[in-house]
Design an enzyme around this catalytic site. Structure first.
Site, PDB file in Angstrom:
ATOM      1  CE  LYS A 289      32.245  38.258  42.896  1.00 22.25           C
ATOM      2  NZ  LYS A 289      31.290  37.206  43.362  1.00 22.25           N
TER       3      LYS A 289
HETATM    4  C1  LIG Z   1      31.480  35.838  42.870  1.00 26.95           C
HETATM    5  C2  LIG Z   1      30.874  34.721  43.653  1.00 26.95           C
HETATM    6  C3  LIG Z   1      31.268  33.368  43.445  1.00 26.95           C
HETATM    7  C4  LIG Z   1      32.285  32.980  42.391  1.00 26.95           C
HETATM    8  O1  LIG Z   1      33.583  33.416  42.736  1.00 26.95           O
HETATM    9  P1  LIG Z   1      34.742  33.418  41.631  1.00 26.95           P
HETATM   10  O2  LIG Z   1      35.875  34.176  42.235  1.00 26.95           O
HETATM   11  O3  LIG Z   1      34.144  34.110  40.436  1.00 26.95           O
HETATM   12  O4  LIG Z   1      35.086  32.008  41.350  1.00 26.95           O
HETATM   13  C5  LIG Z   1      30.696  32.387  44.240  1.00 26.95           C
HETATM   14  N1  LIG Z   1      29.784  32.684  45.190  1.00 26.95           N
HETATM   15  C6  LIG Z   1      29.378  33.959  45.419  1.00 26.95           C
HETATM   16  C7  LIG Z   1      28.347  34.206  46.467  1.00 26.95           C
HETATM   17  C8  LIG Z   1      29.893  35.021  44.660  1.00 26.95           C
HETATM   18  O5  LIG Z   1      29.482  36.271  44.894  1.00 26.95           O
END
Ligand SMILES: *Cc1c(COP(=O)(O)O)cnc(C)c1O
Length: 470
Positions: A112
């Site tokens: 993110k």
């Molecule tokens: C947020 C997250 C996900 C999921 O990603 P999306 O964009 O919600 O599909 C998967 N793995 C990790 C480590 C995350 O932080």
């Protein structure tokens, strides 16, 4: 370029307004009216360029003049300067067909950061240009809080207040939030549960005089700018493995459908992507949809990949909009039925089309841990459990060579989910320096009761917009 709401009842906006608006006022999500094109010549020109430069070019396609290219170049250079790997999003080969793309070199060691580091700076730039400021308030049960804090720390036009339940987040998660020393960052440990924190945030948004005085804004997971920021690493990975002359496939662990939707966007823009593989854990609503054409909510079960313990994937609406031939009335009707009944189904022809756009796989707890163990044995790479879900789904879904290479997204550093990794391989993953620092630095946190007036008063005194700073 103009952005329209999936539900068709909100104003059509330019990129900078979409950035600040987040959710459309009709409850829909903003999408570009038409996808910008990445031509083969353009892709060839980007090949071998540094990550921030490619990011600036991709963002320019979406911002379309609302933010000057020179500003984008400055913001992207700044956003990725602090990442812990000079390749920013490096590829690691696992075997002749499978690659990992490491997306854990940002400040909170999860993917993110790649979009949020940029979005925080875009926000700050647009707010400063308009002479306004915002106060971000949010509740977190774990990881979102630290990614949001790192995204807006030290930003001139933004103050952030994150509420979390005292004693109910892990030490690492708490310290990732409370050891940030920036003066615009405020963490509040609430004497209560995560639901209490969320109720307080909702009540603050419901308190109109408070909301308006502080220009409250949410930490938004459905902001289109985050999608734009995520398109970048799909482009850099495909270029590294031979695009535009050669296609690649991607395998992505999926919760809110935000990450993999950016891959879909890249493909719509002209990036040669053969297969997109959705990796689901035991909370497999998306996998069931791609297998059957029916979306049906079931209770959430806790797993070793908690960021995917989700039943309603907010970004899925954007893909559904395309699937329904961009008919906002049909989309709004479907979403209404989904909210009312907890389920909806699309006709067979559309289900087939969805299955043509995405393959999917469901990976249970046992297979997740077995994938971590096997990958460690065969390659010496440690995977976090989310990454393992994506890789296992990819291995199952992608037919054998001579199909294109499959790039599996490594979405978090294994040390962030050390318990699951230890269960799989029998030892704790090494702690990277970035994470070690949070155990050394002093914590700064207020402890407050779960009382609205007390929390609002605390925020009012400290938010720069309200003339706080006693
Ligand atoms: C947020 C997250 C996900 C999921 O990603 P999306 O964009 O919600 O599909 C998967 N793995 C990790 C480590 C995350 O932080």
């Amino acid at each position: 370029m103009r952005y329209i709401s999936t539900r068709g009842q909100a104003p059509i906006l330019a990129f900078d307004d979409v950035l600040l608006a987040g959710l459309a006022e009709d409850g829909g999500l903003y999408v570009p009216e038409r996808w910008p094109r990445l031509s083969s010549e353009e892709l060839r020109a980007l090949r071998g360029r540094p990550y921030p430069e490619i990011a600036a070019r991709i963002l320019d396609l979406f911002a379309d003049g609302t933010i000057a290219p020179a500003v984008l170049a400055r913001l992207t250079a700044d956003a990725y300067a602090g990442f812990g790997h000079s390749g920013t999003a490096p590829l690691v080969q696992l075997d002749p067909r499978f690659w990992l793309m490491e997306l854990f070199h940002g400040p909170t060691l999860a993917f993110k950061d790649y979009a949020l580091q940029l979005v925080g700076r875009l926000f700050d730039h647009v707010l400063a240009a308009r002479g306004s400021r915002i106060t971000v308030v949010g509740a977190t049960s774990g990881d979102t809080g630290s990614a949001a804090i790192e995204a807006v720390r030290d930003r001139e036009a933004i103050d952030i207040f994150i509420l979390f339940p005292r004693g109910r987040v892990s030490d690492v998660q708490r310290r990732q939030m409370t050891t940030v020393s920036a003066s615009n960052v405020h963490t509040i440990a609430i004497d209560g549960t995560f639901d209490d924190c969320q109720d307080l945030v909702k009540a603050m948004f419901g308190d109109r005089p408070f909301r308006e005085a502080l220009n409250l804004s949410a930490v938004n997971s459905i902001n289109f700018a985050r999608i734009a920021g995520q398109v970048v690493y799909y482009v850099t990975a495909a270029l590294a493995l031979g695009a535009p002359e050669r296609a690649v496939s991607f395998s992505v662990p999926t919760g809110n459908f935000g990450n993999i939707y950016a891959a879909y966007a890249a493909r719509q823009m002209g990036l040669p992507i053969e297969r997109l593989i959705v990796g689901a854990n035991s909370n497999d609503i998306l996998h069931r949809f791609f297998a059957t054409g029916e979306m049906a909510v079931q209770p959430v079960v806790p797993t070793v990949s908690p960021a995917m313990d989700i039943q309603i994937s907010s970004n899925f609406e954007r893909f559904l909009f395309d699937l329904l031939d961009r008919d906002p009335a049909a989309l709004a009707g479907t979403m209404q039925a989904f909210r009312r009944d907890g389920r909806f189904a699309v006709p067979e022809a559309l289900a087939a089309r969805a299955g043509g756009a995405f393959l999917s796989g469901r990976v249970d707890e046992e297979e997740t841990l077995a994938t971590i163990a096997r990958t460690w044995r065969e390659t010496g790479q440690l995977l976090d459990p989310h990454t393992a879900v994506g890789l296992a789904a990819g291995r199952r879904a992608a037919p054998a060579a001579p199909e294109p290479p499959v790039i599996s997204l490594a979405c978090a550093h294994p040390a962030k989910f050390g318990d699951a990794v230890r269960r799989a391989v029998g030892f704790d993953p090494p702690i990277p320096e970035r994470l070690a620092a949070v155990f050394r630095d002093p914590e700064r946190v207020a402890e407050l009761p779960a009382d609205l007036a007390t929390v609002e008063d605390y925020i009012r005194r400290r938010a720069r917009i309200a003339g706080g700073h006693a």
